[in-house]
Motif scaffolding. Sequence first.
Motif, PDB file in Angstrom:
ATOM      1  N   ALA A  13      39.566  40.407  37.309  1.00  0.00           N
ATOM      2  CA  ALA A  13      39.580  40.669  38.741  1.00  0.00           C
ATOM      3  C   ALA A  13      39.853  39.457  39.606  1.00  0.00           C
ATOM      4  O   ALA A  13      40.419  39.597  40.676  1.00  0.00           O
ATOM      5  N   VAL A 149      41.825  43.342  46.825  1.00  0.00           N
ATOM      6  CA  VAL A 149      40.487  43.217  46.254  1.00  0.00           C
ATOM      7  C   VAL A 149      39.437  43.070  47.357  1.00  0.00           C
ATOM      8  O   VAL A 149      38.274  43.426  47.177  1.00  0.00           O
ATOM      9  N   GLY A 176      38.278  48.662  40.359  1.00  0.00           N
ATOM     10  CA  GLY A 176      38.942  47.664  39.532  1.00  0.00           C
ATOM     11  C   GLY A 176      39.614  48.253  38.311  1.00  0.00           C
ATOM     12  O   GLY A 176      40.773  47.958  38.008  1.00  0.00           O
TER      13      GLY A 176
END
Length: 342
Positions: A13, A149, A176
């Motif tokens: 991530a 994100v 995610g």
Amino acid sequence: MGGVTSSIAAKFAFFPPTPASYVVVADESCGGRLYIPEVPRRDDVDVLKLRTRRGNEIVAVHVKHPKATATLLYSHGNAADLGQMFELFVELSLRLRINLMGYDYSGYGQSTGKPSECNTYADIDAVYKCLKEQYGVKDEQLILYGQSVGSGPTIDLASRVSNLRGVVLHSPILSGLRVLYPVKRTYWFDIYKNIDKIGMVRCPVLVIHGTADEVVDCSHGKQLWELCQEKYEPLWLSGGGHCNLELYPEFIKHLKKFVLTIGKSKAATNGSKKTAVDSDSQSKTSESGTSDAFELSTDLPEASRNSLDSRLEKSKKTNKPEKSRMSTDHVDRFRRRKGLVW
């Protein structure tokens, strides 16, 4: 189990730019005021260091506008930091006539700690607390903006604050894991479970997504918009990718209209909660009227380079977006090296 989740999340991530694009310096001649040498120094910008509840010290910048009636809290995307985002923040503040607070997540830029889902939630909470306590921002004056994100901490905070003015989701993710795999259910090790939280957001939500996004498919934005309680007219940018939406003329026009519309709605209802946003009334807001409302006054400092609007005029003449000097130039190169980053 929480540690395992964070470990898995960190592997796919977070991609903080290495090395950081900036440093933070204290100017002793100005009482120790912080500044960033790599960007133009401005009297209307505060550089801050904030302590989070998880013990990290994060860097934030607060850009002031003299005629602002709203504050935008910007959570940036992956593979970027404040040094790369600074000019965009100043530009948005000028063009939208808002105050803007941007920040670096733990482990990004000069913020301490390591990137993790839990840390980003603590990071945005620290910025939110600073806006309320240091700058006197009320919830009904606050617009949350989450890019890619950054939609994770944005939606998490928005799901817990009931009287926000609005939320902008820019190329948002469902979760995610869903960026990587077309899963139909939420697993315990998934991160940023926006799909499960968006229904708890109780303010107007604008979703902006490119139809040709190769990193986060446009279906993420469309599904989140469908799940919103209070939908605002979305913007699906035809041919837009993941890193270039700011280049499109429709981007700033639609964002301006959103800021103006929700500001009028909040004033008309005296701060009371609206149950819906009338799409018809949004469409009746003329483009010329919106442009006039956000025209820069002559006493404001000029942007360090060509303004966003002047670039948009050039884009209209060529019918395609020109290369941006905004946040995407440095980020694009990093993204290409890293592959999948969001």
